[in-house]
Design a protein around this motif. Structure first.
Motif, PDB file in Angstrom:
ATOM      1  N   PHE A   2     -28.102 -38.644  20.940  1.00 19.44           N
ATOM      2  CA  PHE A   2     -26.912 -37.947  20.313  1.00 19.44           C
ATOM      3  C   PHE A   2     -26.254 -38.710  19.141  1.00 19.44           C
ATOM      4  O   PHE A   2     -25.641 -38.105  18.407  1.00 19.44           O
ATOM      5  CB  PHE A   2     -25.810 -38.264  21.575  1.00 19.44           C
ATOM      6  CG  PHE A   2     -25.818 -36.894  22.664  1.00 19.44           C
ATOM      7  CD1 PHE A   2     -25.162 -35.837  22.392  1.00 19.44           C
ATOM      8  CD2 PHE A   2     -26.555 -37.157  23.812  1.00 19.44           C
ATOM      9  CE1 PHE A   2     -25.174 -34.773  23.119  1.00 19.44           C
ATOM     10  CE2 PHE A   2     -26.609 -36.014  24.789  1.00 19.44           C
ATOM     11  CZ  PHE A   2     -26.084 -34.826  24.532  1.00 19.44           C
ATOM     12  N   ARG A   3     -27.034 -39.921  18.900  1.00 15.93           N
ATOM     13  CA  ARG A   3     -26.404 -40.604  17.664  1.00 15.93           C
ATOM     14  C   ARG A   3     -27.082 -40.119  16.381  1.00 15.93           C
ATOM     15  O   ARG A   3     -26.615 -40.035  15.421  1.00 15.93           O
ATOM     16  CB  ARG A   3     -26.669 -42.017  17.811  1.00 15.93           C
ATOM     17  CG  ARG A   3     -25.763 -43.115  18.369  1.00 15.93           C
ATOM     18  CD  ARG A   3     -26.282 -44.384  18.135  1.00 15.93           C
ATOM     19  NE  ARG A   3     -25.351 -45.371  18.876  1.00 15.93           N
ATOM     20  CZ  ARG A   3     -25.451 -46.755  18.897  1.00 15.93           C
ATOM     21  NH1 ARG A   3     -26.691 -47.183  18.440  1.00 15.93           N
ATOM     22  NH2 ARG A   3     -24.503 -47.735  19.531  1.00 15.93           N
ATOM     23  N   ALA A   4     -28.144 -39.571  16.877  1.00 17.22           N
ATOM     24  CA  ALA A   4     -29.097 -39.020  15.523  1.00 17.22           C
ATOM     25  C   ALA A   4     -28.177 -38.147  14.763  1.00 17.22           C
ATOM     26  O   ALA A   4     -27.851 -36.651  15.240  1.00 17.22           O
ATOM     27  CB  ALA A   4     -30.329 -38.378  16.056  1.00 17.22           C
ATOM     28  N   GLY A   5     -27.904 -38.160  13.512  1.00 18.72           N
ATOM     29  CA  GLY A   5     -27.192 -37.221  12.648  1.00 18.72           C
ATOM     30  C   GLY A   5     -25.718 -37.321  12.859  1.00 18.72           C
ATOM     31  O   GLY A   5     -25.028 -36.345  12.220  1.00 18.72           O
ATOM     32  N   LEU A   6     -25.283 -38.222  13.487  1.00 18.48           N
ATOM     33  CA  LEU A   6     -23.600 -38.045  13.827  1.00 18.48           C
ATOM     34  C   LEU A   6     -23.078 -39.611  13.555  1.00 18.48           C
ATOM     35  O   LEU A   6     -24.116 -40.802  13.570  1.00 18.48           O
ATOM     36  CB  LEU A   6     -23.650 -37.898  15.000  1.00 18.48           C
ATOM     37  CG  LEU A   6     -23.800 -36.408  15.642  1.00 18.48           C
ATOM     38  CD1 LEU A   6     -23.295 -36.010  16.944  1.00 18.48           C
ATOM     39  CD2 LEU A   6     -22.847 -35.560  14.808  1.00 18.48           C
ATOM     40  N   LYS A   7     -21.933 -39.699  13.191  1.00 20.41           N
ATOM     41  CA  LYS A   7     -21.425 -41.222  13.098  1.00 20.41           C
ATOM     42  C   LYS A   7     -21.565 -41.692  14.787  1.00 20.41           C
ATOM     43  O   LYS A   7     -21.047 -41.442  15.497  1.00 20.41           O
ATOM     44  CB  LYS A   7     -19.942 -41.035  12.634  1.00 20.41           C
ATOM     45  CG  LYS A   7     -19.321 -42.172  12.391  1.00 20.41           C
ATOM     46  CD  LYS A   7     -17.923 -41.911  11.804  1.00 20.41           C
ATOM     47  CE  LYS A   7     -17.326 -43.287  11.356  1.00 20.41           C
ATOM     48  NZ  LYS A   7     -15.859 -43.243  10.818  1.00 20.41           N
ATOM     49  N   HIS A   8     -22.035 -42.976  14.500  1.00 18.36           N
ATOM     50  CA  HIS A   8     -22.578 -43.705  15.581  1.00 18.36           C
ATOM     51  C   HIS A   8     -21.075 -44.050  16.409  1.00 18.36           C
ATOM     52  O   HIS A   8     -20.885 -43.952  17.771  1.00 18.36           O
ATOM     53  CB  HIS A   8     -23.173 -45.018  15.516  1.00 18.36           C
ATOM     54  CG  HIS A   8     -24.448 -44.859  15.032  1.00 18.36           C
ATOM     55  ND1 HIS A   8     -25.464 -45.853  14.976  1.00 18.36           N
ATOM     56  CD2 HIS A   8     -25.093 -43.735  14.825  1.00 18.36           C
ATOM     57  CE1 HIS A   8     -26.748 -45.576  14.467  1.00 18.36           C
ATOM     58  NE2 HIS A   8     -26.242 -43.909  14.393  1.00 18.36           N
ATOM     59  N   SER A   9     -20.177 -44.224  15.695  1.00 17.71           N
ATOM     60  CA  SER A   9     -18.808 -44.882  16.660  1.00 17.71           C
ATOM     61  C   SER A   9     -18.275 -43.583  17.361  1.00 17.71           C
ATOM     62  O   SER A   9     -17.606 -43.823  18.371  1.00 17.71           O
ATOM     63  CB  SER A   9     -17.717 -45.157  15.405  1.00 17.71           C
ATOM     64  OG  SER A   9     -17.570 -44.474  14.482  1.00 17.71           O
ATOM     65  N   LEU A  10     -18.248 -42.320  16.686  1.00 13.22           N
ATOM     66  CA  LEU A  10     -17.968 -41.144  17.362  1.00 13.22           C
ATOM     67  C   LEU A  10     -18.603 -40.948  18.809  1.00 13.22           C
ATOM     68  O   LEU A  10     -17.798 -40.879  19.840  1.00 13.22           O
ATOM     69  CB  LEU A  10     -18.140 -39.962  16.294  1.00 13.22           C
ATOM     70  CG  LEU A  10     -17.905 -38.387  17.005  1.00 13.22           C
ATOM     71  CD1 LEU A  10     -16.388 -38.298  17.244  1.00 13.22           C
ATOM     72  CD2 LEU A  10     -18.447 -37.414  15.989  1.00 13.22           C
TER      73      LEU A  10
END
Length: 223
Positions: A51-59
């Motif tokens: 889920f972190r892939a390609g997205l802001k990790h903190s989100l």
């Protein structure tokens, strides 16, 4: 390719002291620690990486407690039973990241963990016993038998759980190109094998884990 001594001296100069360098470098988990991680925690971390892939990790991280709820604490035995209808219902849950492909990956990766556990006793034992001298083989296994674990996802997952691995980031690849280990970003099995060979040599010379060598190499690239 230069020897480890050059790499060590370069990083000492860059960080200013041996103490500053050592404080910065990551520490892999021991074999016993990797074995001690339960299958549900491995599945949770696998899913988190996907889920972190390609997205802001903190989100993603902020939403993770809800993911833990809707995926039954990432118990592989329960998650593997989640069918298409269940996943479609999750697509209506505004508390989570509604990406069907990534949601589908969770039960698929649960099945991989169950298959490995049936053979090895636990996923932790499987991860712990895999030799770091062939860490690219473990990446390949995870990409082949898991879901959405291609590219850098497998090595990043392994770094997250504490398994010793290098990660071929852009900076690390640039350093390896400068050292004439490879001539382009390592994506082919041939180039990855050359990288593994180089890391094995530096590991043998220094006794340092791959993760530390990886970080040190990345810092030889000027910005």
């Amino acid at each position: 390719m230069r020897d480890y001594q050059w790499l060590h001296e370069y990083c000492l100069n860059r960080f200013g002291s041996a103490q500053a360098l050592e404080a910065f470098l990551p520490q892999p988990r021991t074999s016993a620690q990797l074995r001690g991680i339960s299958d549900d925690r491995y599945l949770s971390t696998l899913a988190l990486r996907v889920f972190r892939a390609g997205l802001k990790h903190s989100l993603v991280d902020a939403k993770w407690p809800v993911f833990e709820q809707v995926f039954f604490g990432f118990d592989p035995e329960k998650v593997v039973l989640m069918g298409a209808e269940h996943l479609e219902r999750l697509m209506q849950d505004e508390r989570i990241i509604r990406h069907l492909g990534k949601l589908k990956s969770v039960p698929r990766n649960a099945q991989m963990i169950l298959d490995v556990t049936k053979e090895k006793g636990s996923f932790g034992a499987f991860i712990a016993d895999w030799p770091v001298t062939d860490i690219i083989g473990l990446w390949k296994y995870l990409a082949k038998h898991g879901n959405q674990l291609g590219g850098l996802s497998a090595p990043r997952f392994l770094r997250m759980v504490g398994k010793d691995t290098f990660i071929p980031t852009d900076d690390m690849a640039a350093a390896l190109i400068a050292q004439k280990v490879i001539d382009k970003q390592p994506t082919s099995q041939r180039d990855l094998a050359l990288v593994q060979q180089a890391f094995n040599q530096w590991h043998a010379e220094s006794g340092r884990p791959l993760c530390q060598l990886s970080v040190m190499l990345a810092h030889t690239v000027n910005h």
